[in-house]
Design a protein around this motif. Structure first.
Motif, mmCIF file in Angstrom:
data_model
loop_
_atom_site.group_PDB
_atom_site.id
_atom_site.type_symbol
_atom_site.label_atom_id
_atom_site.label_comp_id
_atom_site.label_asym_id
_atom_site.label_seq_id
_atom_site.Cartn_x
_atom_site.Cartn_y
_atom_site.Cartn_z
ATOM 1 N N VAL A 161 41.820 66.979 66.296
ATOM 2 C CA VAL A 161 40.563 66.381 66.770
ATOM 3 C C VAL A 161 39.447 66.366 65.731
ATOM 4 C CG1 VAL A 161 41.070 66.939 69.177
ATOM 5 C CG2 VAL A 161 39.754 68.550 67.797
ATOM 6 N N TRP A 162 39.506 67.259 64.744
ATOM 7 C CA TRP A 162 38.422 67.300 63.761
ATOM 8 C C TRP A 162 38.527 66.110 62.809
ATOM 9 C CZ3 TRP A 162 36.348 70.684 66.613
ATOM 10 C CH2 TRP A 162 37.116 71.708 67.162
ATOM 11 N N ALA A 163 39.742 65.687 62.502
ATOM 12 C CA ALA A 163 39.948 64.512 61.639
ATOM 13 C C ALA A 163 40.010 63.219 62.448
ATOM 14 C CB ALA A 163 41.231 64.677 60.826
ATOM 15 N N PHE A 164 40.473 63.317 63.695
ATOM 16 C CA PHE A 164 40.634 62.139 64.556
ATOM 17 C C PHE A 164 39.962 62.442 65.895
ATOM 18 C CE2 PHE A 164 44.244 62.700 61.702
ATOM 19 C CZ PHE A 164 44.107 61.557 60.921
ATOM 20 N N PRO A 165 38.633 62.317 65.941
ATOM 21 C CA PRO A 165 37.853 62.807 67.091
ATOM 22 C C PRO A 165 38.245 62.193 68.431
ATOM 23 C CG PRO A 165 36.410 62.340 65.223
ATOM 24 C CD PRO A 165 37.763 61.816 64.849
ATOM 25 N N TRP A 166 38.761 60.968 68.437
ATOM 26 C CA TRP A 166 39.109 60.326 69.708
ATOM 27 C C TRP A 166 40.142 61.125 70.488
ATOM 28 C CZ3 TRP A 166 44.100 58.968 70.848
ATOM 29 C CH2 TRP A 166 44.986 58.788 69.780
ATOM 30 N N GLN A 167 40.934 61.958 69.797
ATOM 31 C CA GLN A 167 41.969 62.722 70.483
ATOM 32 C C GLN A 167 41.397 63.869 71.317
ATOM 33 O OE1 GLN A 167 45.134 62.599 66.963
ATOM 34 N NE2 GLN A 167 46.092 62.942 68.949
ATOM 35 N N GLY A 168 40.111 64.121 71.179
ATOM 36 C CA GLY A 168 39.445 65.095 72.032
ATOM 37 C C GLY A 168 38.530 64.455 73.052
ATOM 38 N N VAL A 169 38.583 63.124 73.159
ATOM 39 C CA VAL A 169 37.741 62.378 74.102
ATOM 40 C C VAL A 169 38.626 61.851 75.226
ATOM 41 C CG1 VAL A 169 36.185 60.417 74.392
ATOM 42 C CG2 VAL A 169 36.159 61.725 72.249
ATOM 43 N N PRO A 170 38.452 62.325 76.452
ATOM 44 C CA PRO A 170 39.360 61.925 77.543
ATOM 45 C C PRO A 170 39.504 60.418 77.702
ATOM 46 C CG PRO A 170 37.933 63.716 78.255
ATOM 47 C CD PRO A 170 37.447 63.295 76.903
ATOM 48 N N GLU A 171 38.399 59.689 77.616
ATOM 49 C CA GLU A 171 38.455 58.238 77.801
ATOM 50 C C GLU A 171 39.265 57.542 76.717
ATOM 51 O OE1 GLU A 171 34.524 59.692 79.536
ATOM 52 O OE2 GLU A 171 35.788 60.125 77.791
ATOM 53 N N SER A 172 39.256 58.071 75.510
ATOM 54 C CA SER A 172 39.981 57.456 74.399
ATOM 55 C C SER A 172 41.440 57.878 74.360
ATOM 56 C CB SER A 172 39.318 57.825 73.065
ATOM 57 O OG SER A 172 37.998 57.343 73.012
ATOM 58 N N SER A 173 41.719 59.107 74.736
ATOM 59 C CA SER A 173 43.079 59.630 74.654
ATOM 60 C C SER A 173 43.876 59.337 75.921
ATOM 61 C CB SER A 173 43.043 61.135 74.401
ATOM 62 O OG SER A 173 44.346 61.658 74.262
ATOM 63 N N TYR A 174 43.322 59.720 77.080
ATOM 64 C CA TYR A 174 44.035 59.473 78.339
ATOM 65 C C TYR A 174 43.698 58.104 78.931
ATOM 66 C CZ TYR A 174 46.146 60.159 82.896
ATOM 67 O OH TYR A 174 46.932 60.003 84.015
ATOM 68 N N GLY A 175 42.563 57.553 78.566
ATOM 69 C CA GLY A 175 42.169 56.240 79.068
ATOM 70 C C GLY A 175 41.059 56.273 80.088
ATOM 71 N N ARG A 176 40.817 57.421 80.669
ATOM 72 C CA ARG A 176 39.721 57.607 81.615
ATOM 73 C C ARG A 176 39.484 59.101 81.781
ATOM 74 N NH1 ARG A 176 42.171 57.755 87.103
ATOM 75 N NH2 ARG A 176 44.443 57.621 86.808
ATOM 76 N N ARG A 177 38.398 59.433 82.460
ATOM 77 C CA ARG A 177 37.968 60.822 82.591
ATOM 78 C C ARG A 177 38.496 61.397 83.903
ATOM 79 N NH1 ARG A 177 34.430 62.749 79.120
ATOM 80 N NH2 ARG A 177 33.253 64.657 79.531
ATOM 81 N N VAL A 178 39.605 62.146 83.811
ATOM 82 C CA VAL A 178 40.240 62.704 85.000
ATOM 83 C C VAL A 178 40.255 64.230 84.866
ATOM 84 C CG1 VAL A 178 42.319 62.770 86.426
ATOM 85 C CG2 VAL A 178 41.707 60.663 85.204
ATOM 86 N N PRO A 179 39.607 64.951 85.777
ATOM 87 C CA PRO A 179 39.628 66.420 85.690
ATOM 88 C C PRO A 179 41.053 66.957 85.727
ATOM 89 C CG PRO A 179 37.972 65.683 87.266
ATOM 90 C CD PRO A 179 38.774 64.463 86.889
ATOM 91 N N LEU A 180 41.300 68.025 84.961
ATOM 92 C CA LEU A 180 42.635 68.629 84.937
ATOM 93 C C LEU A 180 43.050 69.124 86.313
ATOM 94 C CD1 LEU A 180 43.099 70.824 81.735
ATOM 95 C CD2 LEU A 180 44.404 68.804 82.402
ATOM 96 N N ARG A 181 42.136 69.823 86.994
ATOM 97 C CA ARG A 181 42.432 70.396 88.303
ATOM 98 C C ARG A 181 41.114 70.841 88.922
ATOM 99 N NH1 ARG A 181 45.355 75.938 85.980
ATOM 100 N NH2 ARG A 181 43.553 76.624 84.734
ATOM 101 N N PRO A 182 41.088 71.056 90.231
ATOM 102 C CA PRO A 182 39.846 71.502 90.870
ATOM 103 C C PRO A 182 39.340 72.806 90.255
ATOM 104 C CG PRO A 182 41.438 70.791 92.525
ATOM 105 C CD PRO A 182 42.166 70.795 91.207
#
Length: 359
Positions: A161-182
């Motif tokens: 993530v430090w070299a490729f920041p998008w991999q730490g951004v949920p919207e960029s990596s998974y495609g949307r912001r989905v909580p892991l679990r309650p």
């Protein structure tokens, strides 16, 4: 055979730099251009001095090189749908990074677009071209282990993530912001999204498919990340094979913005290890050893340069062969869809705390 005119798009993926030498040296290719929308990506690309022109948009690149026949989509996961549409409209063949999309409606649209356009869309899962995996596949096929009972596999790496920041951004990596679990402040999009290889390899080695998965996450090693970096996955295949996967970011790294010497920290940057248990015996293999250890920049710490077998040579050779000979790649969108479904099921298992069937 006519040289294949090939280009690259975006240049923000962690595997981007691994293509430069392969595209330049492969005698079947004419590497004509790259494009990168982000200035930071263009600046990093300039450091490699490839001599191949870089444009600031795909439109500008294709205007200058209308004869491009194929592209490598070296981009963040959330860019793939738009780029597949762009390429399909132009009849341009696609080598996609390892996660086309986690949105199954988008995934099906990609399949339909490529079918209508009559183009090859190959998925980059380079472990298929690793010589250790090839040897393991051969031994299993020859019956050296008998019926396979279980597979234990690791695909553990540093965090990119430090070299490729998008991999730490949920919207960029998974495609949307989905909580892991309650009750968990983290979101989908971390280490699991980065490591489809073991999910694909177990299918490749056994010829079977997933029945169910169960996944758990651990507290993050890197507390500042909002995506998961540690998890385990267990489950069973349809042929009865049990499996246990570790696809974590459990190796540590120097937080460099441009990967280079010293990025890796002892003991390894990456490990893909497999233990296959059958009725006749057990095979244990390390797909990336031996390694070279040394004191290295930037902090003069004990570090490692791990072994490359340059799996990208075989991958690119297959891609060119499929285009020129109208063949289907080993890993196309349809085959890979089941792997993506299994990974989505892992996220659902984390959310529910229960095993999830892979239908």
């Amino acid at each position: 055979m006519k040289l294949l005119k090939i280009a690259m798009m975006s240049l923000t993926h962690g595997h981007t730099r691994k293509y430069y030498q392969t595209l330049r040296d492969n005698p079947k290719l004419d590497w004509v251009a790259v494009c990168a929308e982000e200035k930071a990506a263009r600046d990093v690309y300039a450091l490699y001095q490839t001599g191949v022109p870089c444009y600031d948009s795909a439109e500008a690149m294709f205007a200058a090189h209308p004869d491009i026949e194929a592209v490598v989509l070296a981009s963040a996961n959330d860019k793939h749908m738009e780029q597949v549409r762009f390429c399909a409209e132009r009849g341009v063949h696609i080598l996609s990074m390892k996660i086309p999309t986690f949105d199954m409606a988008e995934y099906d649209e990609m399949i339909a677009l490529c079918d209508r356009a009559g183009i090859v869309c190959q998925i980059e899962l380079e472990m298929h071209y690793n010589p250790v995996v090839a040897r393991l596949k051969k031994l299993i096929a020859e019956g050296a282990l008998g019926r396979i009972l279980s597979i234990q596999a690791t695909n553990i790496t540093l965090s990119p993530v430090w070299a490729f920041p998008w991999q730490g951004v949920p919207e960029s990596s998974y495609g949307r912001r989905v909580p892991l679990r309650p009750g968990d402040a983290r979101f989908r999009g971390g280490a699991l999204c980065d490591h489809p290889h073991v999910f694909d390899l177990v299918r490749h080695l056994t010829g079977s498919d997933f029945e169910y998965v169960y996944a758990e996450v651990a507290p993050n090693l890197r507390k500042e990340l909002e995506v998961e970096d540690m998890l385990l996955v267990s489950g069973k295949l349809r042929d009865g094979t049990a499996f246990l996967f570790d696809p974590s970011w459990s190796r540590m790294e120097e937080r460099l913005k441009v990967p280079g010497p010293g990025w890796e920290v002892y003991p390894k940057r990456m490990e893909v290890n497999l233990t296959i248990t059958g009725e006749k015996g057990v095979l244990v293999c390390d797909c990336f050893g031996p390694n070279v250890y040394h004191n290295g920049a930037p902090n003069d710490r004990y570090t490692v340069q791990y072994t490359y077998f340059d799996e990208w040579i075989g991958l690119i050779d297959e891609f060119v062969g499929c285009i020129r000979n109208q063949k289907k790649p080993l890993i196309d969108l349809r085959r890979h869809r089941r792997t993506i479904k299994a990974m989505n099921a892992c996220y659902e298992s984390i959310r529910t705390g229960s095993p999830e069937s892979v239908r």
